[in-house]
Design an enzyme around this catalytic site. Structure first.
Site, short mmCIF file in Angstrom:
data_model
loop_
_atom_site.label_atom_id
_atom_site.label_comp_id
_atom_site.label_asym_id
_atom_site.label_seq_id
_atom_site.Cartn_x
_atom_site.Cartn_y
_atom_site.Cartn_z
N CYS A 1 0.86 -1.18 0.00
CA CYS A 1 0.00 0.00 0.00
C CYS A 1 0.90 1.23 0.00
O CYS A 1 2.11 1.12 0.16
CB CYS A 1 -0.90 -0.02 1.24
SG CYS A 1 -2.22 1.20 1.16
N CYS B 1 -0.04 4.31 1.80
CA CYS B 1 -0.37 5.36 2.79
C CYS B 1 0.83 5.70 3.68
O CYS B 1 0.96 6.83 4.12
CB CYS B 1 -1.60 4.98 3.60
SG CYS B 1 -1.47 3.45 4.51
N LYS C 1 -12.18 -4.86 2.95
CA LYS C 1 -11.57 -3.99 3.95
C LYS C 1 -12.49 -2.80 4.15
O LYS C 1 -12.78 -2.05 3.21
CB LYS C 1 -10.19 -3.53 3.46
CG LYS C 1 -9.52 -2.57 4.42
CD LYS C 1 -8.11 -2.27 3.98
CE LYS C 1 -7.45 -1.26 4.87
NZ LYS C 1 -6.09 -0.94 4.43
N LYS D 1 -11.35 -7.54 6.98
CA LYS D 1 -10.69 -6.65 7.92
C LYS D 1 -11.58 -5.45 8.22
O LYS D 1 -12.10 -4.87 7.28
CB LYS D 1 -9.38 -6.18 7.29
CG LYS D 1 -8.63 -5.17 8.11
CD LYS D 1 -7.42 -4.73 7.36
CE LYS D 1 -6.79 -3.59 8.13
NZ LYS D 1 -5.70 -2.99 7.43
N SER E 1 -5.59 -2.98 15.00
CA SER E 1 -4.97 -2.24 16.10
C SER E 1 -5.97 -1.76 17.15
O SER E 1 -5.70 -1.84 18.35
CB SER E 1 -4.22 -1.04 15.52
OG SER E 1 -5.09 -0.21 14.77
N TYR F 1 -1.87 -8.73 16.69
CA TYR F 1 -0.80 -8.20 17.54
C TYR F 1 -0.66 -9.03 18.81
O TYR F 1 0.29 -8.85 19.57
CB TYR F 1 -1.10 -6.72 17.89
CG TYR F 1 -1.25 -5.89 16.64
CD1 TYR F 1 -0.12 -5.45 15.95
CD2 TYR F 1 -2.51 -5.58 16.12
CE1 TYR F 1 -0.26 -4.72 14.77
CE2 TYR F 1 -2.65 -4.86 14.94
CZ TYR F 1 -1.52 -4.43 14.27
OH TYR F 1 -1.65 -3.72 13.10
C1 PBG Z 1 -3.13 0.34 4.99
C2 PBG Z 1 -3.39 -0.46 6.20
C3 PBG Z 1 -4.09 -0.06 7.34
C4 PBG Z 1 -4.07 -1.16 8.21
C5 PBG Z 1 -3.35 -2.17 7.58
N1 PBG Z 1 -2.97 -1.73 6.33
C6 PBG Z 1 -4.64 1.23 7.74
C7 PBG Z 1 -5.69 1.90 6.97
O1 PBG Z 1 -6.28 1.35 6.05
O2 PBG Z 1 -5.96 3.05 7.31
C8 PBG Z 1 -4.70 -1.21 9.56
C9 PBG Z 1 -4.19 -2.25 10.49
C10 PBG Z 1 -4.57 -2.08 11.90
O3 PBG Z 1 -5.36 -1.19 12.27
O4 PBG Z 1 -4.07 -2.87 12.72
N2 PBG Z 1 -1.80 0.19 4.56
#
Ligand code: PBG
Length: 333
Positions: free
Chosen positions: A124, A126, A203, A256, A282, A321
């Site tokens: 990704c 970001c 997602k 997810k 998370s 985690y």
């Molecule tokens: C984007 C990505 C995200 C997470 C994993 N890959 C964040 C998002 O989409 O904003 C979130 C993982 C988590 O919250 O543990 N690269």
């Protein structure tokens, strides 16, 4: 279904001893199914705790290597890698730099552990873009919209670079249309037809990613991700996303987050004959840790119940985690 009834049938008879409980348990989780996320910084020695995720860290290369060695001893050998680069720009160009943070750590871990470990790379942008969105931005203003097809081309380059540096599986997480097809063709043209794709297919645009954005230093600088991630209210859309990704060549699919989406995990599991992964994200981790730190819940039982529920819902692979603390408790299934 034939079912005797009370008083000849007494369901509690089967729960009377630990032996009976163990013999009739319907689902079991094994440490092999756990994947541990790692946040890597382009430094050698570095270890910094993430404020909103107690006992989770950003790692430099040498510390990551030491940590992976410890994880293997605990029974965890699959890792999902996130990079936090020093350089960010509008395209996220350091994402496909073969000397970048992820290729460097891939080579290093592979050299140290060979095929003892399984390395999955989150694909990704970001973390790599100055604006914190998951690709090239087409339209700013009130709604941020990604430039889909150009971003997919960049994504394919990122995956090829990661696979060449030693990734075992690439896991695109940007929710771009056609991303699996684009990556598959990029990998195949580079002679990497044996590298599988784990697609973050369903997602959702979730509040539960909050702590991750601190961990990966990747919050959007303006706008949100609702033009590319899914609306939490939708169910059928998840099935069409998964079907799309499988038809484009996804080897595994992911739902997810996990906990607010157990129904989606079950539907995907029932509908498609591929391994299903779920990401225990998370915010889910942070909630449980916060309650445990306050003494409000029994931490070990709550973790095992949480992971067990994700598995029972249909997830074959759990990204969590909690992997390192849970593995010794569940070893062997
Ligand atoms: C984007 C990505 C995200 C997470 C994993 N890959 C964040 C998002 O989409 O904003 C979130 C993982 C988590 O919250 O543990 N690269």
């Amino acid at each position: 279904m034939i079912q005797a009834t009370f008083p000849s049938y007494r369901p509690r008879r089967r729960r009377n001893t630990p032996g009976l409980l163990a013999l009739t348990r319907e689902t079991r989780l094994a440490a092999d199914q756990l994947v541990y996320p790692l946040f890597i910084r382009p430094k050698d020695t570095f270890r910094k705790e993430i404020g909103s995720m107690p006992n989770q860290f950003q790692w430099g290369y040498a510390d990551a290597e030491r940590m992976v060695g410890d994880a293997i001893k605990l029974g965890v050998r699959s890792f999902l890698l996130f990079g936090i680069p020093d350089h960010k720009d509008a395209e996220g160009s350091s994402a496909w730099d073969s000397e970048g943070v992820i290729p460097t750590v891939l080579r290093r871990l592979r050299r140290a552990f060979g095929s003892e470990i399984l390395l999955i790379t989150d694909e990704c942008f970001c973390e790599y873009t100055s604006h914190g969105h998951c690709g090239l931005i087409q339209k700013k203003g009130e709604r941020v919209v990604l430039e889909n097809d150009k971003t997919v081309a960049n994504l394919a380059s990122q995956c090829v670079v990661h696979a060449q540096a030693g990734a075992d599986i690439v896991a695109p997480s940007g929710m771009l249309d056609g991303m699996v097809a684009g990556i598959r063709s990029g990998l195949d043209h580079a002679g990497l037809e044996d590298i599988p794709i784990l697609a973050y297919s369903a997602k959702y645009a979730s509040a539960f990613y909050g702590p991750f954005r601190e961990a990966a230093e990747s919050p959007p600088q303006f706008g949100d991700r609702t033009s590319y991630q899914m609306d939490p209210a939708n169910r059928l859309e998840a099935l069409t996303e998964v079907a799309q990704d499988i038809s484009q060549g996804a080897d595994f699919v992911m739902v997810k987050p996990a906990l607010a989406y157990l129904d989606i995990i079950r539907e995907v599991k029932n509908a498609f004959p591929v391994p299903v992964a779920a990401y225990n994200v998370s915010g889910e981790y942070a909630m449980l840790k916060a309650a445990a730190q306050n003494g409000w819940i029994d931490e070990k039982r709550a973790i095992l119940e949480t992971l067990g529920s994700i598995h029972r819902a249909g997830a074959d692979i759990l990204i969590t985690y909690h992997a390192l603390e849970a593995a010794p408790w569940i070893k062997g299934g």
